[in-house]
Design an enzyme around this catalytic site. Structure first.
Site, PDB file in Angstrom:
ATOM      1  CG  ASP A 187      -0.356  -0.307   2.532  1.00 54.82           C
ATOM      2  OD1 ASP A 187       0.854  -0.041   2.732  1.00 54.82           O
ATOM      3  OD2 ASP A 187      -1.071  -0.806   3.404  1.00 54.82           O
ATOM      4  CG  PHE A 221       8.228   0.088  -3.293  1.00 50.37           C
ATOM      5  CD1 PHE A 221       8.398  -0.238  -1.955  1.00 50.37           C
ATOM      6  CD2 PHE A 221       7.663  -0.859  -4.136  1.00 50.37           C
ATOM      7  CE1 PHE A 221       8.015  -1.477  -1.462  1.00 50.37           C
ATOM      8  CE2 PHE A 221       7.284  -2.107  -3.652  1.00 50.37           C
ATOM      9  CZ  PHE A 221       7.454  -2.412  -2.313  1.00 50.37           C
ATOM     10  CG  HIS A 232       7.550  -5.237   2.094  1.00 50.30           C
ATOM     11  ND1 HIS A 232       8.224  -4.124   2.529  1.00 50.30           N
ATOM     12  CD2 HIS A 232       6.479  -4.789   1.395  1.00 50.30           C
ATOM     13  CE1 HIS A 232       7.588  -3.048   2.109  1.00 50.30           C
ATOM     14  NE2 HIS A 232       6.530  -3.419   1.411  1.00 50.30           N
TER      15      HIS A 232
END
Length: 167
Positions: free
Chosen positions: A9, A22, A132
């Site tokens: 998100d 990002f 991640h």
């Protein structure tokens, strides 16, 4: 389009989100996950904006398009996934060759959709999965983000298919 980076998100700090996964606007301090992305790429640019990536055919998409201030994943499972799944399926049905960077569980949940759609439409895809890039998981098993080599693998794979210079 020859590459898709899928995140969780938007950045959840004030003034951080730029509309691309990002990415942060020029002048915004680089969030830790973006710093790790640049570290994995072997560079340290002044700007945290990834707009140039988008201009070179990289889709930077989050699985959710909104988030509450300071609360990551706060809008997960509230409807955004239907829209982002449709967009991912459309890309998988039309873009070839295409590399998919799936970083973290939210992004990796898209892998079956990408695989099935690409196979149904005869598209050539490379799916790269890792934790991640957040400092909380970037070095942890099962697939640490740091050291995964995704950018080099993607460059090599795309060059072999006649698509140079994406990253």
């Amino acid at each position: 389009m020859h590459a898709v980076v899928i995140g969780q998100d938007p950045y959840h700090g004030p003034g951080q989100a730029e509309g691309l996964a990002f990415s942060v606007a020029d002048g915004v301090k680089h969030p830790p996950s973006l710093k790790n992305i640049f570290k994995e790429m072997g560079c340290s640019p002044q700007s945290g904006s990834l707009v140039e990536w988008a201009r070179h055919g990289v889709l930077l998409l989050n699985t959710c398009l909104t988030v509450e201030d300071g609360k990551p994943a706060s809008h997960a499972k509230k409807g955004w996934e239907a829209l982002t799944d449709r967009l991912v399926a459309l890309v998988a049905a039309t873009a070839s060759p295409c590399v998919y960077f799936l970083w973290g569980a939210h992004a990796q949940a898209k892998a079956p959709l990408i695989e099935a759609t690409a196979a149904r439409h005869g598209r050539e895809v490379l799916i790269l999965q890792a934790n991640h890039p957040s400092p909380l998981s970037a070095r942890r098993p099962p697939v640490p983000f740091l050291g995964c080599g995704h950018f080099q693998r993607a460059r090599d794979w795309l060059v072999q298919r006649g698509v140079p210079g994406v990253f």
